[in-house]
Scaffold this active site. Structure first.
Site, PDB file in Angstrom:
ATOM      1  N   GLY A   1       0.831  -1.200   0.000  1.00  0.00           N
ATOM      2  CA  GLY A   1       0.000   0.000   0.000  1.00  0.00           C
ATOM      3  C   GLY A   1       0.862   1.244   0.000  1.00  0.00           C
ATOM      4  N   VAL A   2       0.318   2.331  -0.586  1.00  0.00           N
ATOM      5  CA  VAL A   2       1.048   3.589  -0.650  1.00  0.00           C
ATOM      6  C   VAL A   2       0.099   4.711  -0.261  1.00  0.00           C
ATOM      7  CG1 VAL A   2       2.324   5.184  -2.124  1.00  0.00           C
ATOM      8  CG2 VAL A   2       2.521   2.717  -2.499  1.00  0.00           C
ATOM      9  N   GLY A   3       0.599   5.640   0.565  1.00  0.00           N
ATOM     10  CA  GLY A   3      -0.214   6.777   0.974  1.00  0.00           C
ATOM     11  C   GLY A   3       0.614   8.032   1.061  1.00  0.00           C
TER      12      GLY A   3
ATOM     13  N   PHE B   1       1.632   9.420   3.574  1.00  0.00           N
ATOM     14  CA  PHE B   1       2.612   9.263   4.660  1.00  0.00           C
ATOM     15  C   PHE B   1       3.830   8.467   4.205  1.00  0.00           C
ATOM     16  CE2 PHE B   1       1.488   4.910   4.810  1.00  0.00           C
ATOM     17  CZ  PHE B   1       0.150   4.885   4.488  1.00  0.00           C
ATOM     18  N   GLY B   2       3.686   7.600   3.209  1.00  0.00           N
ATOM     19  CA  GLY B   2       4.752   6.702   2.800  1.00  0.00           C
ATOM     20  C   GLY B   2       4.185   5.363   2.367  1.00  0.00           C
ATOM     21  N   ASN B   3       4.906   4.283   2.634  1.00  0.00           N
ATOM     22  CA  ASN B   3       4.504   2.958   2.171  1.00  0.00           C
ATOM     23  C   ASN B   3       4.015   2.062   3.311  1.00  0.00           C
ATOM     24  OD1 ASN B   3       5.279   3.678  -0.407  1.00  0.00           O
ATOM     25  ND2 ASN B   3       7.331   2.765  -0.224  1.00  0.00           N
TER      26      ASN B   3
ATOM     27  N   LYS C   1       3.507   0.241   8.534  1.00  0.00           N
ATOM     28  CA  LYS C   1       3.331   1.543   7.904  1.00  0.00           C
ATOM     29  C   LYS C   1       4.513   2.417   8.289  1.00  0.00           C
ATOM     30  CE  LYS C   1      -0.754   3.514   7.711  1.00  0.00           C
ATOM     31  NZ  LYS C   1      -1.990   4.288   8.067  1.00  0.00           N
TER      32      LYS C   1
ATOM     33  N   ASP D   1     -13.005   8.960   5.170  1.00  0.00           N
ATOM     34  CA  ASP D   1     -12.440   8.382   3.939  1.00  0.00           C
ATOM     35  C   ASP D   1     -12.906   6.941   3.766  1.00  0.00           C
ATOM     36  OD1 ASP D   1     -11.030   8.496   1.585  1.00  0.00           O
ATOM     37  OD2 ASP D   1      -9.094   8.020   2.487  1.00  0.00           O
TER      38      ASP D   1
END
Length: 815
Positions: free
Chosen positions: A522-524, A526-528, A543, A639
């Protein structure tokens, strides 16, 4: 029947009217305009009302086009002579009536289509399509009567506050309008009070005198049809027989109308004594194992709210305090343990109760009323009802018909929304640039020894005013963390803080193979997010925040704030953290089956059954319901989407990613949080988008999109589709209203879903997507409806064998 018998029956009826304590009370309307449109002669009705002909009413009409039409009375079996003539309008026309005094007024319109020749032109009234409105209220929108044998009567009640009212007839393009008869008549001021009981949530509804109404049902329960001849206010009361669900469960009862009494301060103008003189009671009362409830089902348009008035009069009891019963409306308790001898202060004495039913309390496009005996008196297990009135309430744009109110209003609404979208887009862009500026300034003003800090605590603290030191400001793992979970530097339990176990960076590097790119799941902002495996074989989700992303830091902080105080089976659990060497890492339970979305489309995974999808939606709803209600203020996720609903090895759903979450409103009487718009396009609550006011109903809207994704197995937004199909929610609701929802559901589900279950599920999704938050259900109500949908599916499993045979037959026929 012999003429003498008819005379004697008529004499008894007249005697009953004369001797009734209130039935002879007359109401003399200050304003009374009765028009027999298109006719050249007046009509004297049986109730002594006189309808003026068109020449007599010409002064009230402003129309540049004059078309009259009539038909011989012998040609049509119409219910009233009013329907034998019509006035036709090929252009906009307006009737304008002066008022003697402001207040409640009836508007009654009569329509009956027939083929006519008027002014040398041929008109087929079944082809007419038009709208009717006052200056403030839309009465009819794109209205037509296509059956030439049908007579349509429309009744409205408006509180007019001006000295004149105008009724506009507006033909649609290339069409025309017509009307057979018009009434504009004063009504008593006390007919509608300003307040009533709101059914769901139970509260007082105020402001009824500012709303316009349309009569949808007016039923004389247990009795025959009542005409204006026996109703001083000119109302019709229909028989209720066709609305009773099980006639075997009901029993008619009547008394002479003269026996009916009205309590002090009441009047037969609320309802004539004929209504209260008849009733339905439960069948086989006092017999064990009998069916002790009666139900009425009345179809309605669930996009509107309704005012419902129930009429009661105890005409079956022999003594006071002998009858106790409950009243349910749409499955909700409306009146508990009703004792008419107390509230009405006597037997055979009238009583009525008003309720407001919002769109959220109306299921399956119908209103259901049920009476059932209470258990207070085992010797008299009975219940009764005398009358039902249901009035549609005008919506927020002043409409009683049609989705958008007036012709062209849809285009206006779209135009306004586009302008608002552009304006908001500019504001958001400005906010983004301003935010970047703040981030840059903050970066250059950061503590000079930032690079020397061994933890990210300085950035995140305080995350909770009550626990501002839940994390050590020195190396927590390498030199300070003890096996029992206590920090050596603070003496505070990190387990008690809600952050779980402290992991070393070395442990997490081993678990993720040095944060291998192949381990990214996953990627957001904030980072990975990486998948990892601990030494004991436990899989984890790691995370890892990017310290150079201010947005990521804020989301990370929010995630910690929320998860440190949340624990629920259907929320992804935080099990640990790493606070070492400038790292910001949180460790979660690993959800082996990944996002819900991957199982619906795009990944080629095995299809989920209907039951599996229902279980996942129910689990997600439980998690969100806990968020909204599990803390004093409640938490709004902000979200909700199918990628933030994760599935474990048993396909148990858990809501994840709380980086955008917000605490609910804390000020008494304030139902929203004013905040910048954040979330995912396709799932954004339009009301939140417009007003920047966040409520828990914003999550409900987003969840409605999730439900339609689960049903249709396609993204919430799909720009590859045709224009009208791009937005799944709008497309699905449009198809549902056309009765064609089955055409767009996941083909895998066709023939594998109980119709009743599908209908209940789709209704729940549709209600979630209501334009305004106040019209959406709570997450608790959504959960209840989903669980009910599952029950319906399990109780009525589809005949798969029959479906297969039907499919094979269809294929063979094609060959």
């Amino acid at each position: 029947m012999k003429s003498w018998d008819l005379f004697f029956l008529h004499f008894l009826i007249c005697l009953s009217i004369v001797t009734s304590p209130k039935s002879s009370a007359m109401f003399l309307p200050k304003d009374s305009y009765l028009i027999n449109s298109g006719a050249t002669t007046t009509i004297n009705m049986p109730d002594n009302r006189v309808f003026k002909n068109d020449p007599q009413a010409a002064s009230f009409l402003d129309s540049a086009f004059d078309n009259l039409a009539s038909v011989p009375r012998t040609s049509y079996g119409v219910p009233s002579p009013i329907y034998l003539s019509a006035r036709i309008f090929t252009e906009d026309a307006t009737y304008s009536f002066p008022l003697s005094r402001p207040g409640w007024h009836w508007i009654r319109l009569y329509f009956h289509p027939f083929n006519v020749t008027a002014t040398n032109d041929e008109y087929n009234l079944t082809q007419a399509q038009f709208s009717v409105k006052t200056d403030d209220v839309v009465l009819l929108h794109s209205f037509t009567v296509s059956d030439r044998w049908e007579s349509v009567f429309k009744e409205y009640l408006l509180n007019v506050t001006t000295d004149r009212i105008s009724i506009h007839f507006n033909p649609l393009k290339d069409s025309f309008a017509y009307v057979n008869g018009i009434e504009f008549v004063s009504a008593p001021d006390f007919l509608i009070s300003n307040t009533a009981m709101n059914l769901a949530p139970v509260s007082e509804f105020s402001g009824l005198q500012e709303i316009a109404f349309q009569t949808v049902y007016r039923l004389n329960v247990g009795g025959g049809r009542i005409t204006p001849f026996n109703d001083t206010l000119g109302r019709f009361w229909d028989n209720d027989e066709k609305y009773i669900v099980s006639k075997s469960a009901s029993q008619n009862v009547t008394i002479p109308a003269s026996y009916v009494k009205y309590p002090e301060g009441s009047s037969d103008l609320i309802a004539p004594n004929w209504v209260y003189a008849s009733a339905i009671q439960t069948a086989n009362a006092n017999v064990s194992q009998s069916i002790l409830n009666v139900t009425w089902n009345m179809p309605v348009d669930s996009s509107f709210s309704y005012l419902m008035r129930l009429h009661f009069c105890d005409i079956i009891s022999k003594s006071l305090n002998d009858l106790y019963f409950n009243v349910y409306v749409n499955g909700r308790m409306a009146i508990s343990g009703l004792d008419l001898s107390v509230v009405a202060d006597g037997l055979s004495t009238t009583y009525y109760k008003d309720f407001v039913l919002s769109t959220t309390s109306i299921d399956s496009d119908r209103i259901t009323v049920q009476i059932s005996p209470a258990n207070y008196n085992p010797d008299n297990m009975n219940a009764l009802l005398n009358g039902i009135e249901i009035l549609k309430m005008s919506n927020s744009v002043g409409s009683l018909d049609g989705e958008f109110g007036v012709d062209g209003a849809m285009l206006l609404a779209v135009s306004v929304k586009k302008k608002a979208f552009v304006a908001l887009g500019i504001i958001l862009m400005f906010g983004v640039f301003a935010g970047i500026g703040v981030m840059v300034v903050r970066w250059y003003r950061r503590p000079k020894d930032w690079e020397n800090h061994n933890s990210f605590s300085g950035w995140l603290l305080p995350v909770n005013n009550n626990h501002s030191t839940f994390m050590s400001k020195t190396k927590s793992t390498v030199s300070g963390s003890q096996p029992n979970g206590f920090s050596a530097s603070t003496g505070m339990s990190v387990y008690g803080s809600g952050l779980g176990q402290s992991y070393t960076l070395a442990e997490l590097k081993v678990a993720t193979k040095s944060f291998d790119e192949k381990a990214v799941i996953g990627v957001g902002g904030f980072g990975n997010v990486y998948v990892g495996k601990l030494e004991d074989g436990t899989k984890i989700a790691v995370k890892r925040a990017n310290p150079h992303s201010e947005q990521g830091l804020l989301e990370f902080q929010t995630e910690i704030q929320m998860l440190s105080k949340l624990r629920h089976r259907h929320l992804v659990s935080l099990i640990g953290y790493c606070d070492e060497n400038q790292e910001m890492i949180l460790v979660y339970e690993f959800m082996s089956n990944g996002p819900f979305r991957d199982h619906l489309y795009g990944k080629g995974l095995p299809k989920l059954s209907w039951k599996q999808r229902l279980d996942i939606c129910i689990g997600s709803a439980r998690g969100l319901h806990y968020l909204h209600t599990g803390t004093a203020q409640g938490i709004i996720h902000r979200d909700v989407k199918t990628t933030n609903i994760l599935l474990d090895e048993k396909l148990v759903a858990k809501v994840a990613d709380f980086g955008l979450s917000k605490d609910g409103p804390s000020m008494p009487g304030v139902g929203h949080v004013s905040t910048a718009v954040k979330g995912s396009f396709g799932y954004l609550d339009p009301e939140y988008f417009r007003r920047q006011q966040l409520t828990d109903k914003s999550d409900v809207y987003s969840f409605g999109m999730v439900l339609f994704e689960a049903l249709c197995a396609r993204p919430a937004l799909d720009t590859s589709k045709q224009r009208e199909q791009v937005n799944l929610g709008e497309w699905a609701m449009k198809m549902k209203k056309k009765g064609m929802l089955s055409k767009i559901i996941d083909p895998f589900l066709v023939g594998k879903v109980a119709d009743s279950s599908l209908k209940k599920f789709a209704e729940a999704a549709e209600k979630c997507l209501a334009e305004y938050g106040v019209d959406r259900p709570s997450m608790g109500d959504v959960l209840w409806n989903l669980e009910y949908s599952l029950q319906l599916h399990e109780a009525n499993p589809p005949d798969l064998a029959a479906n297969v045979e039907e499919k094979e037959a269809e294929i063979n026929s094609c060959e």
